[in-house]
Design an enzyme around this catalytic site. Structure first.
Site, PDB file in Angstrom:
ATOM      1  N   ASP A 173     -16.049  -8.275  -9.437  1.00 51.60           N
ATOM      2  CA  ASP A 173     -16.262  -8.462 -10.875  1.00 51.60           C
ATOM      3  C   ASP A 173     -15.001  -8.216 -11.694  1.00 51.60           C
ATOM      4  O   ASP A 173     -14.971  -8.477 -12.901  1.00 51.60           O
ATOM      5  CB  ASP A 173     -17.412  -7.583 -11.378  1.00 51.60           C
ATOM      6  CG  ASP A 173     -17.171  -6.079 -11.205  1.00 51.60           C
ATOM      7  OD1 ASP A 173     -16.019  -5.682 -10.935  1.00 51.60           O
ATOM      8  OD2 ASP A 173     -18.131  -5.307 -11.354  1.00 51.60           O
ATOM      9  N   LYS A 191      -5.732  -3.512 -16.558  1.00 51.98           N
ATOM     10  CA  LYS A 191      -6.384  -3.302 -15.265  1.00 51.98           C
ATOM     11  C   LYS A 191      -7.855  -2.994 -15.518  1.00 51.98           C
ATOM     12  O   LYS A 191      -8.181  -2.114 -16.310  1.00 51.98           O
ATOM     13  CB  LYS A 191      -5.712  -2.146 -14.522  1.00 51.98           C
ATOM     14  CG  LYS A 191      -6.201  -1.957 -13.094  1.00 51.98           C
ATOM     15  CD  LYS A 191      -5.380  -0.897 -12.379  1.00 51.98           C
ATOM     16  CE  LYS A 191      -5.858  -0.713 -10.948  1.00 51.98           C
ATOM     17  NZ  LYS A 191      -5.084   0.336 -10.242  1.00 51.98           N
ATOM     18  N   ASP A 227       1.216  -4.540  -0.263  1.00 54.13           N
ATOM     19  CA  ASP A 227       0.961  -5.026  -1.624  1.00 54.13           C
ATOM     20  C   ASP A 227       1.002  -3.890  -2.643  1.00 54.13           C
ATOM     21  O   ASP A 227       0.945  -4.145  -3.851  1.00 54.13           O
ATOM     22  CB  ASP A 227      -0.389  -5.758  -1.704  1.00 54.13           C
ATOM     23  CG  ASP A 227      -1.550  -4.909  -1.226  1.00 54.13           C
ATOM     24  OD1 ASP A 227      -1.574  -4.584  -0.032  1.00 54.13           O
ATOM     25  OD2 ASP A 227      -2.425  -4.566  -2.035  1.00 54.13           O
ATOM     26  N   ASN A 228       1.132  -2.652  -2.166  1.00 51.14           N
ATOM     27  CA  ASN A 228       1.284  -1.499  -3.062  1.00 51.14           C
ATOM     28  C   ASN A 228       2.667  -0.868  -2.933  1.00 51.14           C
ATOM     29  O   ASN A 228       2.852   0.297  -3.281  1.00 51.14           O
ATOM     30  CB  ASN A 228       0.216  -0.440  -2.762  1.00 51.14           C
ATOM     31  CG  ASN A 228      -1.179  -0.923  -3.106  1.00 51.14           C
ATOM     32  OD1 ASN A 228      -1.355  -1.783  -3.964  1.00 51.14           O
ATOM     33  ND2 ASN A 228      -2.174  -0.391  -2.436  1.00 51.14           N
ATOM     34  N   ASP A 284      -0.294   1.552  -8.227  1.00 52.03           N
ATOM     35  CA  ASP A 284      -1.673   1.446  -7.753  1.00 52.03           C
ATOM     36  C   ASP A 284      -2.237   2.777  -7.268  1.00 52.03           C
ATOM     37  O   ASP A 284      -2.319   3.060  -6.083  1.00 52.03           O
ATOM     38  CB  ASP A 284      -1.802   0.368  -6.667  1.00 52.03           C
ATOM     39  CG  ASP A 284      -1.769  -1.026  -7.265  1.00 52.03           C
ATOM     40  OD1 ASP A 284      -2.041  -1.158  -8.467  1.00 52.03           O
ATOM     41  OD2 ASP A 284      -1.467  -1.993  -6.546  1.00 52.03           O
TER      42      ASP A 284
END
Length: 506
Positions: free
Chosen positions: A130, A118, A257-258, A267
């Site tokens: 980024d 991660k 999504d978590n 997360d």
């Protein structure tokens, strides 16, 4: 960061079984190799739990792979695809925007454990970001996940922290880092939403069959395995979120999504543990409406489970009305399961009889006392445990927590409210050794105090001093053991130390 090169040296990281899924569920993606990687922390406790070779993970070969500089053989890293409801709003394409799955470790029991980097650079899902992570965000996730593991709450693991040797630009320049994360699975509710919206019911079936085979093989032969899968995920989430709330934890971004399908906390962004109790407490700087407040987490978890149920409807029954009836019945079970775990947990924390018909109203009145007096969550239960363990003779620590002046909104002082509550509690408290042992086990001495976490991050980022971080990780791994030199980790923050907001820093 440079592109990684292929290594032919032996590695315990195996090709991930996700590659048996249709290719639309992931994208091959190479990490951006760290310029000057430095291993800052290696989680030997986790490695021992996973029965891995400590020597390899301490080697230069391991550092090369875990910093994104090399990958092993044909084991190409990849980013997983998923959708999600974020703060209730629908996002059809999300995916790993700053994470790369390297593969999986195999335990002695043949269990496969994901290994993911991660903060390892951009992926096809980065959406202009980024893909990097700040050292502070990585330290926060390491400490919070270690705290959860120490509390015996299901969680992804933090295997290592690696400094990249480069700065990351956010609202200024911060040192960059990579977190090496482990998990039983990185499939989320959002994974099923992605399959449903982009490929349809057959893709959902493929994903559900994969989940059953990999994580719940005992359900595969059920009369309706997809109903059993939904029921199992609901059960896991109900227990998980109740456990969060029992230690004052606020996740902060309970988006679909978590929401893990294997019941793991995943997360760690703007998450935090409460200091003074407030059921409406939020820390996340982006949760302006309080959607994910401490007291809302059960309802939000049920909402997330409803979104999972929607994706599984075509698999539950060919008759749409019957499928909906099955899903609603399973979702209706959530409240019962959540309340059962929460109130039984509170019974242990308070040394009460879980079968007492007055348990729920008494627990609710206890939470109201804590709300009205703004008492520190962890300190209250620790002081009550100490009071109970001394046969209710030494109450100085408990009384001290309620020695503040009366609040304008209250007709009585906090001390008077405590005494009124104590008289009720004493009539209900169980005095057996078994009840006291359960109480001690239910009330940790330590949580990951926000101001302590921030102090560790500040020392690391500003002075390259990792001693506070490493020492705090040591303490959080054993939160029920109190040593004299560690007592300061119990301290509540002073007004100037109080952390009012947390951020999605990665």
């Amino acid at each position: 960061m440079d592109a990684p090169s292929r290594s032919h040296l032996a590695s315990p990281i195996l090709v991930a079984n996700y590659r048996s899924l249709p290719s639309f569920m992931y994208r091959d993606s190479l990490p951006e190799a760290a310029v000057s990687p430095q291993l800052l922390a290696l989680n030997t406790r986790l490695l021992e739990t996973l029965e891995q070779d400590l020597a390899w993970f301490n080697s230069s070969d391991a550092l090369e792979q875990l910093s994104g500089k090399t990958y092993y053989g044909s084991n190409l890293p990849f980013a997983l695809a998923y959708s999600g409801h974020q703060f209730g709003g629908w996002s059809p394409v999300l995916g790993d925007g700053r994470a790369h799955v390297l593969g999986q470790l195999k335990t002695a029991a043949d269990e496969l454990i994901d290994v993911q980097l991660k903060g390892s650079g951009a992926t096809p899902f980065s959406r202009g970001g980024d893909g990097r992570a700040t050292l502070g965000a990585v330290i926060r996730e390491y400490l919070l996940s270690e705290a959860m593991a120490g509390l015996n709450i299901s969680t992804t693991g933090s295997l290592a922290v690696i400094a990249t040797g480069e700065d990351v630009w956010r609202n200024g320049a911060y040192p960059g880092a990579i977190l090496v994360r482990t998990a039983k699975s990185h499939l989320r509710v959002g994974s099923f939403q992605y399959a449903a919206v982009h490929q349809g019911p057959e893709a959902v079936k493929t994903l559900a069959d994969f989940a059953l085979a990999q994580y719940y093989p005992e359900l595969s032969h059920d009369e309706n395995p997809y109903q059993a899968l939904l029921a199992q995920v609901i059960k896991g989430q109900a227990e998980l979120v109740a456990q969060w709330m029992l230690v004052g934890f606020i996740h902060g971004v309970m988006n679909t999504d978590n929401s893990s399908i294997t019941g793991e906390t995943i997360d760690y962004g703007p998450c935090a543990f409460m200091d003074e109790f407030n059921p409406n407490k939020v820390f996340s700087s982006i949760d302006s409406q309080g959607r994910y407040a401490w007291g809302n987490q059960g309802a939000i978890a049920q909402w997330n489970m409803a979104r999972l149920g929607e994706t599984l409807l075509p698999l539950l029954d060919s008759d749409e009305a019957k499928a909906l009836e099955i899903a609603q019945a399973q979702l209706g079970d959530f409240n019962r399961l959540f309340a059962e775990h929460f109130y039984q947990g509170m019974a242990r924390k308070l040394s009460l009889d879980a079968s007492d018909p007055e348990l729920i109203p008494f627990v609710d009145s206890t939470l109201q006392l804590m709300t009205n007096t703004r008492v520190d969550f962890c300190q209250f239960f620790n002081a009550l445990t100490e009071y109970h363990s001394t046969h209710r003779e030494q109450d100085a620590g408990l009384v001290a927590l309620f020695s503040t002046e009366a609040f304008p909104s209250l007709s009585s002082t906090p001390a008077q409210l405590l005494q009124d509550w104590l008289s009720q509690w004493q009539a209900k408290a169980c005095d057996s050794q078994a009840a006291l042992a359960a109480m001690i086990k239910a009330n940790p001495k330590f949580i990951a105090r926000n101001h302590k976490v921030e102090a560790a991050i500040s020392a690391a980022e500003q002075n390259n001093d990792y001693s506070l971080f490493l020492d705090m990780a040591r303490v959080l791994a054993n939160p029920y053991v109190l040593a004299e030199q560690d007592k300061h980790y119990q301290d509540a923050p002073t007004p100037d130390q109080r952390v009012k907001q947390t951020f999605c820093g990665t």
